[in-house]
Design a protein around this motif. Structure first.
Motif, mmCIF file in Angstrom:
data_model
loop_
_atom_site.group_PDB
_atom_site.id
_atom_site.type_symbol
_atom_site.label_atom_id
_atom_site.label_comp_id
_atom_site.label_asym_id
_atom_site.label_seq_id
_atom_site.Cartn_x
_atom_site.Cartn_y
_atom_site.Cartn_z
ATOM 1 N N SER A 12 0.792 -1.228 0.000
ATOM 2 C CA SER A 12 0.000 0.000 0.000
ATOM 3 C C SER A 12 0.824 1.278 0.000
ATOM 4 C CB SER A 12 -0.939 -0.012 1.202
ATOM 5 O OG SER A 12 -0.180 -0.190 2.380
ATOM 6 N N CYS A 13 2.084 1.193 0.357
ATOM 7 C CA CYS A 13 2.869 2.427 0.412
ATOM 8 C C CYS A 13 4.311 2.162 -0.003
ATOM 9 C CB CYS A 13 2.810 3.049 1.813
ATOM 10 S SG CYS A 13 3.645 2.039 3.046
ATOM 11 N N MET A 14 5.121 3.209 0.064
ATOM 12 C CA MET A 14 6.507 3.068 -0.380
ATOM 13 C C MET A 14 7.302 2.142 0.528
ATOM 14 S SD MET A 14 7.521 6.820 -1.783
ATOM 15 C CE MET A 14 9.268 6.503 -1.952
ATOM 16 N N HIS A 15 6.852 2.035 1.770
ATOM 17 C CA HIS A 15 7.501 1.134 2.715
ATOM 18 C C HIS A 15 7.328 -0.327 2.264
ATOM 19 C CE1 HIS A 15 8.770 -0.432 6.618
ATOM 20 N NE2 HIS A 15 7.702 -1.198 6.600
ATOM 21 N N CYS A 16 6.124 -0.662 1.891
ATOM 22 C CA CYS A 16 5.836 -2.012 1.386
ATOM 23 C C CYS A 16 6.651 -2.275 0.123
ATOM 24 C CB CYS A 16 4.365 -2.160 1.015
ATOM 25 S SG CYS A 16 3.210 -1.789 2.333
ATOM 26 N N GLN A 17 6.650 -1.284 -0.733
ATOM 27 C CA GLN A 17 7.345 -1.379 -2.010
ATOM 28 C C GLN A 17 8.819 -1.737 -1.790
ATOM 29 O OE1 GLN A 17 7.376 2.410 -4.013
ATOM 30 N NE2 GLN A 17 7.651 1.486 -6.008
HETATM 31 CU CU LIG Z 1 3.367 -0.009 3.275
#
Ligand SMILES: [Cu+2]
Length: 68
Positions: A12-17
């Motif tokens: 869902s976000c750049m962290h996941c990416q």
């Molecule tokens: Cu994330």
């Protein structure tokens, strides 16, 4: 070098990416992974014979995301 695209749910976000990218690139035989959040696609360049798609998907699963 083989290139495959894996669809991954749950990012869902750049962290996941970044987590997915790092996890896939840590797999031996993978040269490069590009994660597209918008399309939920992970493009993987890997050496056939050293690693297979199932191992790459497993690494994604272990990180907490769902490859399709
Ligand atoms: Cu994330």
């Amino acid at each position: 070098m083989t290139q495959e695209i894996i669809k991954v749910e749950g990012m869902s976000c750049m962290h996941c990416q970044l987590r997915v990218k790092k996890a896939v690139e840590a797999v031996e035989g993978v040269q490069r992974a590009d994660v597209n959040l918008q399309t939920k696609q992970v493009t993987v360049d890997y050496e056939e014979g050293k690693v297979n798609l199932e191992k790459i998907k497993e690494a994604i699963r272990e990180t907490g995301y769902e490859p399709i």
